[in-house]
Design an enzyme around this catalytic site. Sequence first.
Site, PDB file in Angstrom:
ATOM      1  N   CYS A   2       0.965  -0.957   0.041  1.00 25.38           N
ATOM      2  CA  CYS A   2      -0.032   0.044  -0.422  1.00 25.38           C
ATOM      3  C   CYS A   2       1.133   1.362  -0.460  1.00 25.38           C
ATOM      4  O   CYS A   2       2.282   1.009  -0.048  1.00 25.38           O
ATOM      5  CB  CYS A   2      -1.021   0.347   1.448  1.00 25.38           C
ATOM      6  SG  CYS A   2      -1.623  -1.460   1.436  1.00 25.38           S
ATOM      7  N   GLU A 481       7.889 -22.256 -18.080  1.00 27.83           N
ATOM      8  CA  GLU A 481       7.349 -20.580 -17.849  1.00 27.83           C
ATOM      9  C   GLU A 481       8.925 -19.734 -18.227  1.00 27.83           C
ATOM     10  O   GLU A 481       8.164 -18.713 -18.741  1.00 27.83           O
ATOM     11  CB  GLU A 481       7.400 -19.985 -16.293  1.00 27.83           C
ATOM     12  CG  GLU A 481       7.495 -19.045 -15.767  1.00 27.83           C
ATOM     13  CD  GLU A 481       6.630 -18.469 -16.338  1.00 27.83           C
ATOM     14  OE1 GLU A 481       5.170 -18.886 -16.833  1.00 27.83           O
ATOM     15  OE2 GLU A 481       6.647 -17.313 -15.932  1.00 27.83           O
ATOM     16  N   LYS A 485       7.861 -16.267 -20.511  1.00 30.93           N
ATOM     17  CA  LYS A 485       8.656 -15.068 -20.836  1.00 30.93           C
ATOM     18  C   LYS A 485       9.541 -14.664 -21.532  1.00 30.93           C
ATOM     19  O   LYS A 485       9.585 -13.383 -21.909  1.00 30.93           O
ATOM     20  CB  LYS A 485       9.607 -14.918 -19.453  1.00 30.93           C
ATOM     21  CG  LYS A 485       9.171 -15.339 -17.839  1.00 30.93           C
ATOM     22  CD  LYS A 485       7.864 -14.036 -17.446  1.00 30.93           C
ATOM     23  CE  LYS A 485       6.667 -13.937 -17.671  1.00 30.93           C
ATOM     24  NZ  LYS A 485       6.029 -14.868 -17.230  1.00 30.93           N
ATOM     25  N   GLU A 488       7.385 -13.716 -24.377  1.00 29.06           N
ATOM     26  CA  GLU A 488       6.814 -12.640 -24.922  1.00 29.06           C
ATOM     27  C   GLU A 488       6.808 -10.994 -24.324  1.00 29.06           C
ATOM     28  O   GLU A 488       6.595 -10.210 -24.456  1.00 29.06           O
ATOM     29  CB  GLU A 488       5.382 -12.346 -23.012  1.00 29.06           C
ATOM     30  CG  GLU A 488       5.798 -12.960 -21.890  1.00 29.06           C
ATOM     31  CD  GLU A 488       4.819 -12.969 -21.078  1.00 29.06           C
ATOM     32  OE1 GLU A 488       3.831 -12.707 -21.229  1.00 29.06           O
ATOM     33  OE2 GLU A 488       5.184 -12.926 -19.815  1.00 29.06           O
TER      34      GLU A 488
HETATM   35  C1  AGP Z   1       2.290 -13.729 -17.967  1.00 28.53           C
HETATM   36  O1  AGP Z   1       3.498 -12.953 -17.760  1.00 28.53           O
HETATM   37  C2  AGP Z   1       1.205 -13.205 -18.876  1.00 28.53           C
HETATM   38  N1  AGP Z   1       0.876 -11.876 -18.678  1.00 28.53           N
HETATM   39  C3  AGP Z   1      -0.316 -14.127 -18.969  1.00 28.53           C
HETATM   40  O2  AGP Z   1      -0.113 -15.034 -19.473  1.00 28.53           O
HETATM   41  C4  AGP Z   1      -0.755 -14.299 -17.724  1.00 28.53           C
HETATM   42  O3  AGP Z   1      -0.413 -15.634 -17.104  1.00 28.53           O
HETATM   43  C5  AGP Z   1      -2.399 -14.475 -17.801  1.00 28.53           C
HETATM   44  O4  AGP Z   1      -3.084 -14.073 -19.350  1.00 28.53           O
HETATM   45  C6  AGP Z   1      -3.144 -14.615 -16.548  1.00 28.53           C
HETATM   46  O5  AGP Z   1      -3.402 -13.542 -16.078  1.00 28.53           O
HETATM   47  P1  AGP Z   1      -3.509 -14.251 -14.627  1.00 28.53           P
HETATM   48  O6  AGP Z   1      -3.120 -14.579 -14.222  1.00 28.53           O
HETATM   49  O7  AGP Z   1      -3.841 -12.652 -14.558  1.00 28.53           O
HETATM   50  O8  AGP Z   1      -5.277 -14.745 -14.616  1.00 28.53           O
END
Ligand code: AGP
Length: 609
Positions: A2, A481, A485, A488
């Site tokens: 916060c 994962e 990364k 994306e």
């Molecule tokens: C992850 O780096 C991405 N931004 C994307 O895959 C994300 O994890 C996915 O859209 C799920 O989002 P959430 O966890 O908010 O449901």
Amino acid sequence: MCGIFGCILKEGNAAPLIHASLKRLEYRGYDSVGIATLNDNKIQLKKDQGKIDEVHRILNLDDLPGTIGIGHTRWATHGAPLKVNAHPHSDCTSEIIAVHNGIIENFIELKSELQNLGHIFASKTDTEIIPHLIEESMKTNPSLSFAEAVQETIKRLEGSYALAVMSTREPDKIVCARNESPLVLGVNGNGVFCASDIPAFLPITNKAVMINNGELVILSPNGYEIKKIKDSTPVNREPETIEWTPEMAVKQGYPHFMIKEIHEQPQTLRNTLRMQDNYLDLITTFLDRASEVFMVACGTSYHACLAASYMFSKLAFLPTYPVYASEFVEQHGKSVNIDSTILAVSQSGETADTLAAVTCAQQRAATILGLTNVIGSTLTRVSRVYIGTQSGPEIGVAATKTFTSQLSVLAQLALRLSKKRGKISQDEMDCLEEKLLQLPDTVDTIVRTQEEKVKQIAKKYKDSKVFFFLGRGISTATAFEGRLKLMEIAYIPSIAFPAGESKHGPISLVENGFPVVFICPKDDSHKTLIGNIMEMKARGAHIIAVIEEGDEQIKALADDYIEVPKGIPSVLSPIPFAVPLQLLAYYVALEKNYNPDMPRNLAKSVTVK
Ligand code: AGP
């Protein structure tokens, strides 16, 4: 996470400055907001749920008299984002009022102690016990000054806090204090300020005084006085000049939110280790009696579920089924039933695919459990029981700190379920719990000692046309994962699959110089993984290995390696082993001059199906 702010002005009203300062702290939390000022020995208070601009439009946050005040912009951890839970919070007499950022771990026992003494509470927050404790302290020991009463109160708190408190009994003072949650002072010719972060006051002064853990500060019209909480030892600390621009300051000097959030992980992991037992136990109870458990998520959250399926199986002998949310209805929509339990995992709590899967399961009477970073999100409202990851807002589109926080909470659930079912020995349990507590420091070591090496590796492979990410067992989730990364934010086509699958097809892609990232914890799969590395090397692949420090066998085989501290149990390994992969994606993106915070075609929360 916060944002708190407090100020004492020589001239001018405090409320408009507090409002403007909270706006600059909004990146730290924005589900509710409140301001309190002191005027003619009376506390004036305005607060409500909602973003700052929404609440200001309704309540006019600037319209509060007084030259002294405190304010708070909230990211809910305990208690939904409702007006009653918004800060500031006061005592029974409305003479003491406080704002707080952090997690008080022992608030439940302190709250019941105060209730037995007759204190009445309005909210569900941990914060509200602070003004009541101060009230009780001043009542039982009237000789204490306000600051001394605050000091006595703080000594009873366990957990993290940055707090600011005012009292009508000493209306020209603000007392603040820090343990783990950030706190910084600002000073200029017209006043003195306390805040969660420098951006709050940077437009009005660049003279800042950093406050350390275990320090208490008394703000007055004459300036500030710092002392140690434990023994009142005075601390002399002069202001330093901050050279940041306001834009840099919101990122605390980091160039991007993503790298700031990667570096935040030791702290966010500490926060997830402060989960309330009752929330964890409640979810564990539902999992224990479930006849089948589907874990439903998208993207990074799905990878957390994939890793968790190994944790629940290995620790608690609970079979779980990770399912891509977008496929759930097609795959299980007909078979899910009243005996099914859905554990939906979503950082935002608003992902349309995940919510659609939940709706389908709910219509067939399944039990819905939620794990999210956003208390008050749709997922928390549709879940029978939910738990927050307490990571604070994640601004970068790529999920980083929220991924490791999800894994930490899921690991705690698997451990509790294992304990409940008596599936592992007390020694194993003690070891795993100890290792879980060590993870924040482990991640801190990785970020501190390996970041430079990752930068070099990113420079070396930035022009590669494709990457493989391979792992075995739970490290398959880590590999998935790492691949996501890099794809994306660096836009490099990447492929991830269990290392044992290579020979069933993908290895045909490998040619000279082909970068293959291997995730290599020292677990049962280590020996077989060496064979997988050899088969890739034999075809000219370049091996990038994430290894436990001192793993000489794989060091000898790898073209490049990144080391994580040794001794991490396999079931917890995705948490530390993911960090080098987050850094790799970030630095490859920088090498290619992409903005890691705003990758093309992507949104932070995918609220469309
Ligand atoms: C992850 O780096 C991405 N931004 C994307 O895959 C994300 O994890 C996915 O859209 C799920 O989002 P959430 O966890 O908010 O449901």
